[in-house]
Scaffold this active site. Sequence first.
Site, short mmCIF file in Angstrom:
data_model
loop_
_atom_site.label_atom_id
_atom_site.label_comp_id
_atom_site.label_asym_id
_atom_site.label_seq_id
_atom_site.Cartn_x
_atom_site.Cartn_y
_atom_site.Cartn_z
N GLN A 81 10.48 -44.67 12.13
CA GLN A 81 9.10 -44.22 11.91
C GLN A 81 8.98 -43.49 10.57
O GLN A 81 9.75 -42.58 10.26
CB GLN A 81 8.68 -43.30 13.08
CG GLN A 81 7.25 -42.83 13.04
CD GLN A 81 6.24 -43.95 13.29
OE1 GLN A 81 6.55 -44.96 13.91
NE2 GLN A 81 5.03 -43.77 12.79
N ASP B 27 9.72 -54.14 10.93
CA ASP B 27 8.66 -53.65 10.02
C ASP B 27 8.51 -54.57 8.81
O ASP B 27 7.50 -54.49 8.10
CB ASP B 27 9.04 -52.26 9.49
CG ASP B 27 8.38 -51.13 10.26
OD1 ASP B 27 7.24 -51.31 10.71
OD2 ASP B 27 9.01 -50.06 10.36
N LYS C 211 3.99 -47.16 21.11
CA LYS C 211 4.88 -48.31 20.91
C LYS C 211 5.79 -48.49 22.12
O LYS C 211 5.97 -49.61 22.61
CB LYS C 211 5.75 -48.09 19.66
CG LYS C 211 5.02 -48.35 18.36
CD LYS C 211 5.84 -47.85 17.17
CE LYS C 211 5.01 -47.91 15.91
NZ LYS C 211 5.53 -47.11 14.82
N1 GUN Z 1 4.16 -45.03 10.14
C1 GUN Z 1 2.87 -45.42 10.24
N2 GUN Z 1 2.79 -46.76 10.41
C2 GUN Z 1 4.06 -47.22 10.40
C3 GUN Z 1 4.63 -48.51 10.53
O1 GUN Z 1 3.93 -49.53 10.67
N3 GUN Z 1 5.99 -48.58 10.48
C4 GUN Z 1 6.77 -47.47 10.31
N4 GUN Z 1 8.09 -47.64 10.27
N5 GUN Z 1 6.26 -46.26 10.18
C5 GUN Z 1 4.92 -46.13 10.24
#
Ligand code: GUN
Length: 300
Positions: free
Chosen positions: A98, A121, A54
């Site tokens: 996350q 998100d 990311k």
């Molecule tokens: N963990 C795995 N995929 C995601 C996601 O799309 N967002 C978040 N916040 N955590 C994750």
Amino acid sequence: MAATVIDGKAFAGTVREKVAAHVERIKAEAGVTPGLAVVLVGEDPASQVYVRSKGKQTAEAGMNSFEHKLDADTSEADLLAVVDQLNNDPAVHGILVQLPLPDHLDSDLVINSIDPAKDVDGFHISNVGLLGTGQKSMVPCTPLGCLMMLRDHHGSLSGMNAVVIGRSNIVGKPMAQLLLNDSCTVTIAHSRTADLPGVVRQADIVVAAVGRPEMVPGDWIKPGATVIDVGINRLDAPEKGEGKTRLVGDVDYDSCAAVAGAITPVPGGVGPMTIACLLANTVTACCRANGLEEPEGLTA
Ligand code: GUN
């Protein structure tokens, strides 16, 4: 006829290019650089890989990337203080905590402490409610990526029968809501659904998001249907060598591809779209925060 393979990797590249072009434009026209903050608690290896990717893709799109790595035993109060600081930082337009969080932390509480306008998100209850009532919201990245691919392949989805297999808050439920907002007739199927094969056979669009490797066989698929495979499952692959693994989706690719009209592969389908949509949500959040024109085609 063989199914069209929907190339998520290439599509994600196009989304990233559109994001980068819009970032360049708002930098030049408004002097604003979008910023994404990612908060990682603990050292889960898969989460570390995600977060690194990311950060790299955010920087490549010309945006500011902020990473906050906290110890696995960080208290809830300390994590909430970090979120509060990011909520109040004008250089931060998107915040992602996350998941999964360590067990001693209440994920719902933490997610709902994020400013909904910065919730890239789309997990905050305000954004869930806005999406559910057809209002402008931040949309969860994976379902948004699936929707973009479906719209690109079909144009209008109006009147199509869609079956979403899986009812998670992150994929299944928002996916169903997005398809409904695009005027599909939507069924959400799950582990307790009676006659799941019969339900799936009605679908013009199947979105599989259950987390069970190769669960959907080709004889569940209506000929010509579009199959979107959200699953990412790692299986042992001794045929590739000692200790080797292979990635598979939630659908049995070969048998489904033989019947479907279009299908997303694993890897290279939905997966690459998720981070591309996170970048898209960040630039969208930045534009909304600053009263700037939003990028076209990058939101629901
Ligand atoms: N963990 C795995 N995929 C995601 C996601 O799309 N967002 C978040 N916040 N955590 C994750």
